[in-house]
Enzyme design. Sequence first.
Site, PDB file in Angstrom:
ATOM      1  N   HIS A  25       0.902  -1.139  -0.143  1.00  0.00           N
ATOM      2  CA  HIS A  25      -0.173  -0.145  -0.086  1.00  0.00           C
ATOM      3  C   HIS A  25       0.911   1.163   0.193  1.00  0.00           C
ATOM      4  CE1 HIS A  25      -3.843   1.957   2.020  1.00  0.00           C
ATOM      5  NE2 HIS A  25      -3.111   2.833   1.227  1.00  0.00           N
ATOM      6  N   HIS A  83       1.106   4.645  -2.482  1.00  0.00           N
ATOM      7  CA  HIS A  83       0.824   5.699  -3.452  1.00  0.00           C
ATOM      8  C   HIS A  83       1.953   6.137  -4.216  1.00  0.00           C
ATOM      9  CE1 HIS A  83      -3.593   5.391  -2.564  1.00  0.00           C
ATOM     10  NE2 HIS A  83      -3.115   5.225  -1.260  1.00  0.00           N
ATOM     11  N   HIS A 118      -9.611   0.820  -1.140  1.00  0.00           N
ATOM     12  CA  HIS A 118      -9.547   1.674   0.196  1.00  0.00           C
ATOM     13  C   HIS A 118     -10.886   1.427   0.759  1.00  0.00           C
ATOM     14  CE1 HIS A 118      -5.822   3.058  -1.159  1.00  0.00           C
ATOM     15  NE2 HIS A 118      -5.543   4.031  -0.217  1.00  0.00           N
ATOM     16  N   GLU A 124     -11.110   3.424   6.040  1.00  0.00           N
ATOM     17  CA  GLU A 124      -9.866   4.224   6.731  1.00  0.00           C
ATOM     18  C   GLU A 124     -10.886   5.328   7.332  1.00  0.00           C
ATOM     19  OE1 GLU A 124      -8.060   6.522   3.278  1.00  0.00           O
ATOM     20  OE2 GLU A 124      -6.543   7.191   4.749  1.00  0.00           O
ATOM     21  N   ASP A 156       1.768   3.991   2.793  1.00  0.00           N
ATOM     22  CA  ASP A 156       0.544   4.679   2.167  1.00  0.00           C
ATOM     23  C   ASP A 156       1.332   6.038   1.332  1.00  0.00           C
ATOM     24  OD1 ASP A 156      -1.922   5.409   1.401  1.00  0.00           O
ATOM     25  OD2 ASP A 156      -2.596   6.255   3.703  1.00  0.00           O
ATOM     26  N   ASP A 157       1.515   7.004   1.897  1.00  0.00           N
ATOM     27  CA  ASP A 157       1.961   8.321   1.197  1.00  0.00           C
ATOM     28  C   ASP A 157       3.478   8.820   2.219  1.00  0.00           C
ATOM     29  OD1 ASP A 157      -0.020   8.637  -1.035  1.00  0.00           O
ATOM     30  OD2 ASP A 157      -1.004   8.664   1.195  1.00  0.00           O
TER      31      ASP A 157
END
Length: 496
Positions: free
Chosen positions: A172, A174, A352, A355, A433-434
């Site tokens: 996961h 991005h 997703h 969340e 994630d980011d």
Amino acid sequence: MSNDLGKLVLRLTLGILMLLHGIAKLSAGADGIVGMVASYGLPGVLGYLVYVGEVLAPLLLIVGLWTRPAALVVVINMVVAILLAHMGQLGQLGKSGGWALELQGFFLFTAVAVALLGGGGSAWAVGSTDPFARSNTAPWHYLWSLPMFKVPPVTAERLQLLLRAMPKAELHIHIEGSLEPELIFALAQRNGVSLPYASVEDLRHAYAFTNLQSFLDIYYAGASVLLHEQDFYDMARAYLARAAMDNVAHAEIFFDPQTHTARGVAMETVINGLHRACADARSELGISATLILCFLRHLSEASAFEALEQAQPLLDKIVGVGLDSSELGHPPEKFARVFARCRALGLHRVAHAGEEGPPAYIWSALDALKVERIDHGVQAMHDAALMQRLAQDRIPLTVCPLSNQKLCVFPDLKNHNLRQLLDAGLCATVNSDDPAYFGGYINENFTQVFAATAMTARHAYQLAFNSFEASFVSNADKRVWEHRLKETFERFVEHD
Ligand SMILES: Nc1ncnc2[nH]cnc12
Ligand SMILES: [Zn+2]
């Protein structure tokens, strides 16, 4: 519904018919069985276990409590009964032409079926609603999900090193969320794009998020500097170099093509740049990486179909599709038809869900989109039946602790529920994630959440093991990485 009714009929039939045998043994006594056990040179007292197999387990089956373990007990009871009393008839036919052991066979294989299927959701099944709900999960799932060797305790200090050293998969990430401010400014200059921030520091200052949307606004602005194939290549190559340093053996990388095609960038520019970076990283760094195309859920179904059509000639360069962006107000079922098409095309599917959104979104990601993994999914904790489903079907959750902290999903990392998800038998994994926006790459996520929630080496092993198990790679690759994982732990323990 008819599925559940079928399971209920099977469970009650097995429980009631077996209980009648148990009642008969209660009234006649177990002396015969005790004697038979003793005649094999075993402690005769073991014969009393027949009451567990023919009274206790059937009662549990009838009330629907611990259904699967109870059925497993009946399986063991029947195997022992056949071994002790019926081996001579195993290959024979009875007087009426049926198998001589058809009664024992029916009991045995009905019990196997109940152990495999579970009890069926029903008002009659205590296990469907009470705290023992987990027991409806197949017992061998727990065995399988346990580390393959006993993980010895490791000191807190060594554990931090072990978390960094252990091989892992990142499922996961991005890729647009790996754009560091320095690279955003370098690409802006290279491409003549103007940014609403005066400097790298100014941009970093804006990274104070209150929820998912407050982050997405800045994230899409950052992605606006990506125009050419080389830009996508540079971004992905930088992430992969960083991931390799964190001992990521395999990464499944999300990308958001609609945010680029909306600015006039061609789909092939995006995919070719990312794909070339993955290929180079594999040969130069030894890291494996594949791509997952994400649909933006705040856009329409038609826009998602258009993106899929544009990607169609390049499908050999992606392994699956996902669903991301603003969750609240955009339930997964909006994309049921797009995901059905992707499924028909042989693509893997993730989404997703849970969340910020409710458990209902996780249910519909599973049932309407037929996803194989849930991204985030931390809100599942509020729904016992959903927890049971996720554990039973071993649906992986790609959890991102630092993201959840920065987007205020949990007030503090020490309140994160990763440990509870794992301890409830779910296939949870740790991801970034980011990372450029949330304060750390995958190893930071591991070390910080472990420090905050006092997880152990056993949790570390389980999380890394899960990451390989949950990935979309061949079983052969999974076994190779799982073996390397075990070796890393053994090395650490030797030196402890
Ligand atoms: N955490 C996140 N949730 C939803 N969409 C995203 N896109 C990038 N990061 C995301
Ligand atoms: Zn995400």
